[in-house]
Design an enzyme around this catalytic site. Sequence first.
Site, PDB file in Angstrom:
ATOM      1  N   GLU A  91       5.943  98.298  42.021  1.00  0.00           N
ATOM      2  CA  GLU A  91       5.614  98.085  40.610  1.00  0.00           C
ATOM      3  C   GLU A  91       4.168  98.500  40.354  1.00  0.00           C
ATOM      4  OE1 GLU A  91       4.732  97.292  36.845  1.00  0.00           O
ATOM      5  OE2 GLU A  91       6.762  97.481  37.665  1.00  0.00           O
TER       6      GLU A  91
ATOM      7  N   HIS B  66      12.427 100.795  21.640  1.00  0.00           N
ATOM      8  CA  HIS B  66      13.719 100.978  22.303  1.00  0.00           C
ATOM      9  C   HIS B  66      13.954 102.409  22.791  1.00  0.00           C
ATOM     10  CE1 HIS B  66      15.518  97.375  19.838  1.00  0.00           C
ATOM     11  NE2 HIS B  66      14.679  96.987  20.781  1.00  0.00           N
TER      12      HIS B  66
END
Length: 641
Positions: free
Chosen positions: A92, A574
């Site tokens: 990450e 989105h």
Amino acid sequence: MVPTFPASRPSKITLAAASVALCLVLRYFHRRKGTYAALFGDPAKLAQRVKSREEDYDFDEYDVVIVGGGTAGCVLASRISEDPNIRVLLLEAGSSSIQNPFAIIPASYSKLMRSKHDWNLQTVSQANAGSKARYWPRAKLLGGCTCMNAMIFHIGAPEDYDEWVLLQKGQEGASQWAFKEFDKYIRKFEKFTPSPEYPLVDASLRGKSGPVHTGYGYASYGTKQFIEACANAGIPAVPDLNTHKGTMGVSKVMTYITPQGRRCTAEYAYLTAEVLARPNLKVITNAHVTRILFDKSGATPRAVGVEFTQKDRETFRVKARKEVVVSAGAVHSPHILMLSGVGPADHLKEHGIPVIADLPGVGSHLMDHVVIDLNIMDKSKSGLSHLKGETFLDGLKLMRELFTYRLTGRGALTTNIAETIAFVRSTDPKLFSPEQYPADHIDDKTSGPGAPDIELFFSPMGYLKHGQGKLRPGHYFSLHGVLLRPTSTGTIRLKSRNPEDPPEIDPKYLSTQNDVATLVRAARLLTRILHTEPLASMVDPAGAEDAALDHTFHDLDDAAVADAIRRKAETLYHPACTARMAPKEDGGVVDPFLRVHGIPNLRVVDASVFPTIVSGHTAAPVLAVAEKAAELIVAAVRSAH
């Protein structure tokens, strides 16, 4: 766009009052830290440093290496490592969010925007949307954008997933994405907490034992007024928008929230201390992946490892014995693929990157939901503008809310801001009479007759430009219209071959007349609801004198509304479809098993694999896709042993 605590210029006294309360909350969370950070790995122990010469290194080995610890990555790491025989590494780029108060308190997520925990991306100038660039927040944290969104639990329309099957054109495995098959993965991740305030929700249709908490946060006075006004305007009120019955109608938003009032991020749900203690799972944070490594000696290339850097720019490599899974999101997954030589060959050659696989679909077909915001002065003064702390009185109210939240886990700070939501069709003759809105003015781009192409929602405060703009101190609410089925598609492309350079983002907002016409109808419907009781009684006529507000929006003709829409258009956060599940000849990047075409042990798992964007919010579909993908990966790894 639905942030709270936006940028503003409160007085020094107000800042002091709000800061005292905030410091107390921060101190509380700091005291709770314990040893959680110790559960994350040291790259010097879990990976091998790259030395002075390219060939002078050794790999540390894992069965599966996951690139990106966002929404999907957390699911994958947790579920795949349930098998103790599969060694998993999760990489990450950001840090843990588990003790960050702004990723805990539901209403405070906008404090993460433009911080070190945000990639702080910008699009290129949008020629059809006011000729201005748009800010794109993307969380740089474990848990990804589940840390920095409006927490809306919404699965889209059932027809969306059936459409995904059709777009596979008979490829093996396509049928597993049909809603009747896929719904079990939605229930698998969910743990719904019923509320006595919403007794009509059928709990038997909700998940009961998953790691992701869903339920209800705070509901302001305007929430009920908006629902009643929608019903009076012809949009039926329904108890639950997330079942096989479909998603049409208006309802109180269901959110990702624990019974204790905490935001339930993907990290919180899936990377628990117990999961992180598994000997076969390692997590390295602050690991910026620069490229995927391939073995090209065989008939087809194989992904064999991953290279990444740490904050000090030191480079490390790890080996993937079985699979590499890219789950860095719809912006960064195609970016990493292209940096690694997987993408449009001509584009890669322009940047001097050797081509591993010529896949024109990588970074193409970018889709996003565009939103417009209408800000209204609130005569009822019932909203949550005090959460901004813009006046001394608001600062005191904010202190009270912070203490209430600290002591009870309840109150206004459990709002998700976008408290109420509605879904409609732009071609619904009950809402848009054929005489006033001719059917031939809009092409039906929905996924089916029961699926929407417009979303409306209500917020108990006003804001501009993701909270970065400024309204005068006062009481406001806002209404919002969302284009759910855009026909405009864009691209993610490389700016350079340097992994430190952000990608070039061009969503090509509103580049088709159909998109603009659909949003014009959304705006018309919003203003009709605004002037429908009981919401109409909340409108303060004094707001008509403020040019920053939208009280007179209903007076504009269609051309003026279209111009305003182009100026107002913003992202709803989105982005999707940039590594689509589809046949290669149709611009697809992965097959129905989420394997990259031509590289069988490289998968992509996040919103970028959506064949087309869903008719709603993307977090729940990503969680379910990752749940499904974890099963596929475990089965593949076991069969290879």
